[in-house]
Design a protein around this motif. Structure first.
Motif, PDB file in Angstrom:
ATOM      1  N   PRO A  68      95.282   1.638  28.837  1.00 45.73           N
ATOM      2  CA  PRO A  68      95.783   0.270  29.013  1.00 45.73           C
ATOM      3  C   PRO A  68      97.238   0.161  28.562  1.00 45.73           C
ATOM      4  CG  PRO A  68      93.586   0.221  28.068  1.00 45.73           C
ATOM      5  CD  PRO A  68      94.002   1.666  28.088  1.00 45.73           C
ATOM      6  N   THR A  69      98.051  -0.543  29.349  1.00 47.60           N
ATOM      7  CA  THR A  69      99.500  -0.569  29.119  1.00 47.60           C
ATOM      8  C   THR A  69     100.042  -1.989  29.133  1.00 47.60           C
ATOM      9  OG1 THR A  69      99.777   1.608  30.163  1.00 47.60           O
ATOM     10  CG2 THR A  69     101.737   0.227  29.984  1.00 47.60           C
ATOM     11  N   LEU A  70     100.881  -2.285  28.132  1.00 46.93           N
ATOM     12  CA  LEU A  70     101.669  -3.511  28.119  1.00 46.93           C
ATOM     13  C   LEU A  70     103.082  -3.126  28.540  1.00 46.93           C
ATOM     14  CD1 LEU A  70     102.199  -6.505  27.428  1.00 46.93           C
ATOM     15  CD2 LEU A  70     102.624  -5.778  25.058  1.00 46.93           C
ATOM     16  N   TYR A  71     103.536  -3.658  29.662  1.00 51.39           N
ATOM     17  CA  TYR A  71     104.827  -3.294  30.240  1.00 51.39           C
ATOM     18  C   TYR A  71     105.761  -4.496  30.087  1.00 51.39           C
ATOM     19  CZ  TYR A  71     107.855  -0.915  33.722  1.00 51.39           C
ATOM     20  OH  TYR A  71     108.884  -0.271  34.368  1.00 51.39           O
ATOM     21  N   LEU A  72     106.744  -4.380  29.189  1.00 48.92           N
ATOM     22  CA  LEU A  72     107.706  -5.458  28.969  1.00 48.92           C
ATOM     23  C   LEU A  72     108.986  -5.155  29.726  1.00 48.92           C
ATOM     24  CD1 LEU A  72     107.284  -6.036  25.110  1.00 48.92           C
ATOM     25  CD2 LEU A  72     105.951  -6.995  27.014  1.00 48.92           C
ATOM     26  N   THR A  73     109.358  -6.036  30.652  1.00 43.77           N
ATOM     27  CA  THR A  73     110.571  -5.853  31.427  1.00 43.77           C
ATOM     28  C   THR A  73     111.642  -6.822  30.953  1.00 43.77           C
ATOM     29  OG1 THR A  73     111.562  -5.968  33.646  1.00 43.77           O
ATOM     30  CG2 THR A  73     109.603  -7.325  33.258  1.00 43.77           C
ATOM     31  N   THR A  74     112.851  -6.315  30.761  1.00 39.32           N
ATOM     32  CA  THR A  74     113.936  -7.151  30.247  1.00 39.32           C
ATOM     33  C   THR A  74     115.009  -7.430  31.296  1.00 39.32           C
ATOM     34  OG1 THR A  74     115.259  -5.269  29.457  1.00 39.32           O
ATOM     35  CG2 THR A  74     113.617  -6.179  27.933  1.00 39.32           C
TER      36      THR A  74
ATOM     37  N   GLY B  60      98.360   3.086  36.550  1.00 40.94           N
ATOM     38  CA  GLY B  60      97.311   2.227  36.036  1.00 40.94           C
ATOM     39  C   GLY B  60      97.515   0.799  36.546  1.00 40.94           C
ATOM     40  N   ASP B  61      96.951  -0.154  35.815  1.00 41.49           N
ATOM     41  CA  ASP B  61      97.072  -1.567  36.143  1.00 41.49           C
ATOM     42  C   ASP B  61      97.642  -2.282  34.917  1.00 41.49           C
ATOM     43  OD1 ASP B  61      96.879  -4.021  37.404  1.00 41.49           O
ATOM     44  OD2 ASP B  61      94.768  -4.302  36.891  1.00 41.49           O
ATOM     45  N   PRO B  62      98.944  -2.081  34.658  1.00 41.76           N
ATOM     46  CA  PRO B  62      99.520  -2.597  33.413  1.00 41.76           C
ATOM     47  C   PRO B  62      99.619  -4.118  33.378  1.00 41.76           C
ATOM     48  CG  PRO B  62     101.248  -1.756  34.839  1.00 41.76           C
ATOM     49  CD  PRO B  62      99.946  -1.379  35.487  1.00 41.76           C
ATOM     50  N   ASN B  63      99.634  -4.646  32.172  1.00 44.79           N
ATOM     51  CA  ASN B  63      99.926  -6.060  31.939  1.00 44.79           C
ATOM     52  C   ASN B  63     101.441  -6.180  31.861  1.00 44.79           C
ATOM     53  OD1 ASN B  63     100.107  -8.716  31.119  1.00 44.79           O
ATOM     54  ND2 ASN B  63      99.383  -8.324  29.030  1.00 44.79           N
TER      55      ASN B  63
END
Length: 208
Positions: free
Chosen positions: A48-54, A73-76
């Motif tokens: 499971p991945t938390l993907y923070l884009t800036t 995967g299916d990241p958040n």
């Protein structure tokens, strides 16, 4: 030896003797026009991945992941590039579950904060990663305006991946250098990669 976690990129796991130590912070540096995003997308496949884009919107990242033909995967995906990105990132990082992957793409805007505040952010991130046993991937751009705090990021990071792209008349060559690896050994030589639809080892021979 610390427990290893798969990166989600099989060819890289083999080179790293099984993956990365759990709880690690990884700095991935690359030129803005490189295929480093392909790396990030494949890193979402393992857990499971938390993907923070800036910089890009969350929808742009989701569209990019959906368009790629590689394993993902299916990241958040969350956009933290508005007001107070460091505060937004801090709040979301506090929700990370056990054994998750965190991706910050790109870390440059956070590195532009006051050094003391950014250092505090990195130390708090390190505590979270150790406590959850996951991996944090900080994507930094090696462009014309590298933030002053990049040295701080590299020093705190447990592992440094430096993706170097060379463009000639004949080809585009990508080499991954791993100069720093806490909890293991740094690679003695660069890995020559083929970045097309997925991340693979480039087995073509160098021509002198």
């Amino acid at each position: 030896m610390a427990r290893r976690l798969s990166t989600g990129i099989n060819v890289l796991d083999r080179e790293l003797e099984g993956g990365l130590p759990a709880g690690s912070i990884v700095l991935l540096t690359a030129e803005p026009a490189s295929q480093s995003e392909l790396f990030l997308y494949e890193l979402t496949a393992a857990r499971p991945t938390l993907y923070l884009t800036t910089v890009r919107s969350d929808q742009a990242v989701i569209d990019g992941i959906e368009r790629t033909n590689t394993r993902t995967g299916d990241p958040n995906v969350r956009d933290v590039g508005g007001d107070a990105p460091l505060d937004q990132a801090n709040r979301l990082i506090g929700t990370l579950p056990e054994g998750a992957t965190l991706i910050i793409d790109v870390v440059d805007s956070l590195e532009r904060y006051d050094r003391a505040r950014f250092r505090r952010f990195l130390n708090e991130l390190q505590t979270v990663m150790v406590n959850t046993g996951g991996l944090a991937i900080l994507h930094g751009l090696n462009g014309v305006d590298v933030p002053d705090n990049r040295d701080v990021t590299a020093h705190v990071a447990d592992v440094v991946f430096d993706l170097r792209t060379t463009i000639t008349n004949a080809e585009i060559e990508n080499r991954l250098v791993v100069p720093k690896f806490r909890g293991g050994k740094a690679l003695a030589e660069p890995i020559k990669l083929r970045l097309a639809e997925s991340v693979n080892i480039d087995t073509s021979r160098d021509i002198a």
